[in-house]
Scaffold this active site. Sequence first.
Site: not given
Length: 452
Positions: A109, A111, A115-116, A131, A236
């Site tokens: 869902i 990336k 990470g993915s 994650k 971030d």
Amino acid sequence: MEDKKANIIATILILALVVVIIAARVSLKLSKTFYLIAGVDISLILAVICFLIIRSRYNKERKLLVSRFASEGRELRIEYSFLRKVAGVPTKFKLEDLEEATDGFRSLIGKGGSGSVFKGVLKDGSQVAVKRIEGEEKGEREFRSEVAAIASVQHKNLVRLYGYSSSTSANRPRFLVYDYIVNSSLDIWIFPDRGNRGRSGGGCLSWEQRYQVAIDVAKALAYLHHDCRSKILHLDVKPENILLDENFRAVVTDFGLSKLIARDESRVLTDIRGTRGYLAPEWLLEHGISEKSDVYSYGIVLLEMIGGRRSISRVEVKETKKKKLEYFPRIVNQKMRERKIMEIVDQRLIEVNEVDEEEVMKLVCVALWCIQEKSKKRPDMTMVIEMLEGRVPVNEPPDSDVVVVDLLAADDDDASTGVRRVVNIPKLQIHRERNFRLSSICSSIISPISPR
């Protein structure tokens, strides 16, 4: 299986005893010996039948008991899972459990640089986002940062850490398990080019919803900065790291770059990390970062929500047909001075005529206060909340020198001409070779540091 064997043996034994009685009757007639043998056989047959009846009842009760224990066990697991949720205690998952929950990590869902993310369903029916953090040094650093930052915090506008999975093996990825947030991230709801890329959701967030998102994110950051045992700097803050729940309320996520600092620390020095367009000037100038660095990133996000466009983009110059950097905050600042503030609002909102000009001016002023070059001039997040909710008047911010644009433009020009130059900024002179490694820093801004 054992019950079946016992029943077969008992049946064979009864048949054998009946055969013995018949054989004794034939050979011994009605003698005393026959009656003795018959009496013993009949007693044995009755004993076997009683054994079968008792065993059958015992097995039935045992099955009911096992079924009840299994049911209670499921309820206990669900209750324990619920208690862990309430207490905010992260669960340690086995890799096999996460593979089963995500169907072999097939449901991707999201990336990004850290990470993915995969959608999954746990055994208790909870929908989660898993994650996967890969890479040895970077993965370990981001994993520790994220767990340390969010494991102990609980706030309705911060994503909740459901659990984790780690391994001592350097080659195996690490996993963080979060609550699944249904409407994906903010970027696909405010940027027109993000809503048609096959991701879930997508569309145009209304002005009212955008304003509420601004308040939600401010409350999340205020909690991290002021209400936790240690100050937590997110570092971030950007639309991709702001999720929207089923009611389009904001949930801040992705603490992979976060940093915990003591309450008595005003600022800390750290390596440059983050995403282009959202980095505060003091970070680029190596002056140390603080919670005001998050305030700067928040201000950029506010402007992007208002305009429905990225803070930095490349536009083609008609005369030279070359592309140059266009900095949206500078345009906003100029339009505000010219009292043409509605020209910078997302045109999709203008078309449906649902924008309040006074609220636009308020949000723009708050955003411009947040992105002041000098961190001391920026409000803290508690003051931002007060301004957004109307408890404190919002004054017009001072005109900005927009240091970031000078840094980006200098590096952009140098990249095309190869000329060394000095960038003059009020009260600040930066030279490439002596005081500031401009090229290395700006090049890291232009190519996303965190390509998410």
